[in-house]
Design an enzyme around this catalytic site. Structure first.
Site, mmCIF file in Angstrom:
data_model
loop_
_atom_site.group_PDB
_atom_site.id
_atom_site.type_symbol
_atom_site.label_atom_id
_atom_site.label_comp_id
_atom_site.label_asym_id
_atom_site.label_seq_id
_atom_site.Cartn_x
_atom_site.Cartn_y
_atom_site.Cartn_z
ATOM 1 N N LYS A 70 -8.240 2.266 9.023
ATOM 2 C CA LYS A 70 -7.299 3.222 9.616
ATOM 3 C C LYS A 70 -7.715 3.437 11.054
ATOM 4 C CE LYS A 70 -3.815 5.629 7.956
ATOM 5 N NZ LYS A 70 -3.036 5.304 6.743
ATOM 6 N N ASP A 92 1.700 4.748 11.250
ATOM 7 C CA ASP A 92 1.328 5.887 10.406
ATOM 8 C C ASP A 92 1.957 7.117 11.078
ATOM 9 O OD1 ASP A 92 -0.580 6.418 7.984
ATOM 10 O OD2 ASP A 92 -1.051 8.016 9.380
HETATM 11 N N1 GLU Z 1 0.137 3.863 7.220
HETATM 12 C C1 GLU Z 1 0.681 3.359 6.002
HETATM 13 C C2 GLU Z 1 -0.160 3.793 4.825
HETATM 14 O O1 GLU Z 1 -0.848 4.782 4.877
HETATM 15 C C3 GLU Z 1 0.966 1.882 6.052
HETATM 16 C C4 GLU Z 1 -0.234 1.011 6.241
HETATM 17 C C5 GLU Z 1 0.121 -0.463 6.447
HETATM 18 O O2 GLU Z 1 1.275 -0.824 6.325
HETATM 19 O O3 GLU Z 1 -0.799 -1.208 6.745
HETATM 20 O O4 GLU Z 1 -0.113 3.197 3.779
#
Ligand code: GLU
Length: 437
Positions: A127, A167
């Site tokens: 993240k 996100d």
């Molecule tokens: N931010 C999204 C999540 O928390 C998507 C992450 C992604 O697609 O890599 O799942």
């Protein structure tokens, strides 16, 4: 036996740091580690595996200098954290928010590791985040922030290494700038470096709707498993960003009754049901849902207490806590956000008989279509929206079944069921790969 070959004492239990169990209710990393402890204990998971998952593999903190429109320079703090790479390259979104912190990003990276394992994607978890308030920044400032942040983290991202995505407060345009910045640096287009890009530059059809639609798919599976009818079922959705708005659309279009919605500007409620398309158009032209006339206003702080059968928290962590869990009226909670329910709230809700579909399953539709996007980029072969949704559905239906079966078999709730499914896959990868050196 020489001292070198003497067996070292092996602790049988994972090391438990003081903040676990009884750590801060609102610290996401403490919460995440308590969940891991709990699942590990239930599964009698061996110490070496648990100990490794208790630590993030890489934590990169970067300073992001940005020339602001007024000529001054501001330096923002940013992070990219890779929790685990045992099942494949790291994967996870980038968040722009004033409350971003190391512990939050660590927890979100850990939940990505778990989420990818639960839906069986060949990824580890990561993240990223930048401490900023994008609502107070111009588009050009956001672009400069994004490009410099991308450049700073480019030492650890890449299509084979770590693949960011949207996100909270990041979107297709921001992913497009990230892809362009990375590509400019290496000298050729690398669409596979991020997902959630605009379709015209290598994005996938259906990625925009994927998380919200996935929330609907798992709710439908839950309804089948628990024997309730989704037709006309009253649904309240907290958060009206990408996840909340697309979940609202999916529920509305498939016959459920969306009775309440909230965003940062306010909450609204109408027991007869809301016209979601009308509300979307209103929110788009009024920068939020506040002031929408065809419903009554509800304070944002108490929104999760509105009468409904299904509640979808789709905003941030710590939405349902020990302070308000006993006031929740919903029978089912589908976690569109990451970490919206604290462990203390989980316990209160369990006593009330509320069933929760956990984040690492409920919102996994987003990263699943991100995976499809990455596969399409690498192959330079693009799929129809119909194919994307059909494959998304297959993956989520199977994951729900595996989690549900596990929860029944082990007599645990769906969160622990999901942790057990994910952790077993992850542990197997850790075991098979062994430890270097
Ligand atoms: N931010 C999204 C999540 O928390 C998507 C992450 C992604 O697609 O890599 O799942």
């Amino acid at each position: 036996m020489t001292p070198q070959t003497k067996a070292s004492p092996r602790p049988l239990k994972p090391s438990v740091s003081p903040e676990m169990n009884g750590g801060s209710e609102l610290n996401p990393w403490h919460q995440a580690m308590s969940q891991l402890d709990h699942a590990g204990a239930l599964m009698k998971m061996e110490q070496p595996v648990l100990e490794r998952l208790r630590h993030c593999k890489r934590i990169l903190e970067v300073s992001v200098p940005v020339r602001m429109d007024d000529g001054t320079t501001r330096v923002f703090e940013g992070y990219r954290i890779q929790h685990n790479l045992d099942r494949g390259p790291a994967k996870g979104g980038i968040r722009y928010h004033p409350q971003v912190s190391v512990d939050e990003v660590k927890a979100l990276a850990f939940w990505m590791t778990m989420k990818c394992a639960v839906v069986n994607l060949p990824y580890g978890g990561a993240k990223g985040g930048v401490i900023c308030d994008p609502k107070t920044m111009s588009k050009t400032e956001l672009e400069r922030l994004t490009r410099r942040y991308t450049s700073e983290i480019s030492i650890i991202i890449g299509p084979d290494k770590d693949i960011p995505a949207p996100d909270v407060n990041t979107n297709e345009q921001i992913m497009g700038w990230m892809m362009d910045t990375y590509s400019m640096t290496i000298g050729y287009s690398a669409p596979g470096v991020v997902t959630g890009k605009p379709v015209d530059i290598g994005g996938s059809l259906g990625r925009r709707e994927a998380t919200g639609l996935g929330v609907f798919y798992v709710t439908r599976e839950l309804a089948k498993a628990r024997g309730f009818d989704l037709k006309g079922a009253p649904v309240a959705i907290q958060g009206f960003g990408n996840v909340g708005s697309n979940a609202a659309k999916a529920f509305h279009e498939r016959g459920a009754k969306v009775v309440g919605v909230s965003d940062v500007t306010g909450g609204i409620y109408n027991e007869k049901g809301l016209d979601v398309d009308d509300l979307l158009a209103y929110a788009a032209s009024n920068h939020g849902i506040s002031g929408y006339r065809k419903a009554q206003a509800v304070p944002v702080e108490s929104f999760v207490e509105v009468p409904c059968q299904i509640l979808v928290p789709a905003a941030m962590e710590n939405t349902i806590t020990s302070k308000n869990a006993h006031k929740v009226q919903a029978r089912y909670i589908i976690e569109g956000a990451n970490g919206p329910t604290t462990i203390e709230a989980d316990k209160i809700l369990a006593q009330k008989g509320v069933v929760i579909v956990p984040d690492i399953l409920a919102n996994a539709g987003g990263v699943t279509v991100s995976y499809f996007e990455w596969v399409q980029d690498i192959q330079a072969y693009f799929w129809s929206e119909k194919d994307v949704f059909a494959k998304l559905q297959d993956i989520l239906v199977l994951a729900f079944k595996q989690v549900h079966d596990m929860s029944v078999k082990k007599s645990v709730d769906l969160r622990m069921g999901a942790f057990m499914v994910g952790l077993e896959r992850l542990a197997q990868a850790v075991r098979l790969r062994g430890m270097f050196p």
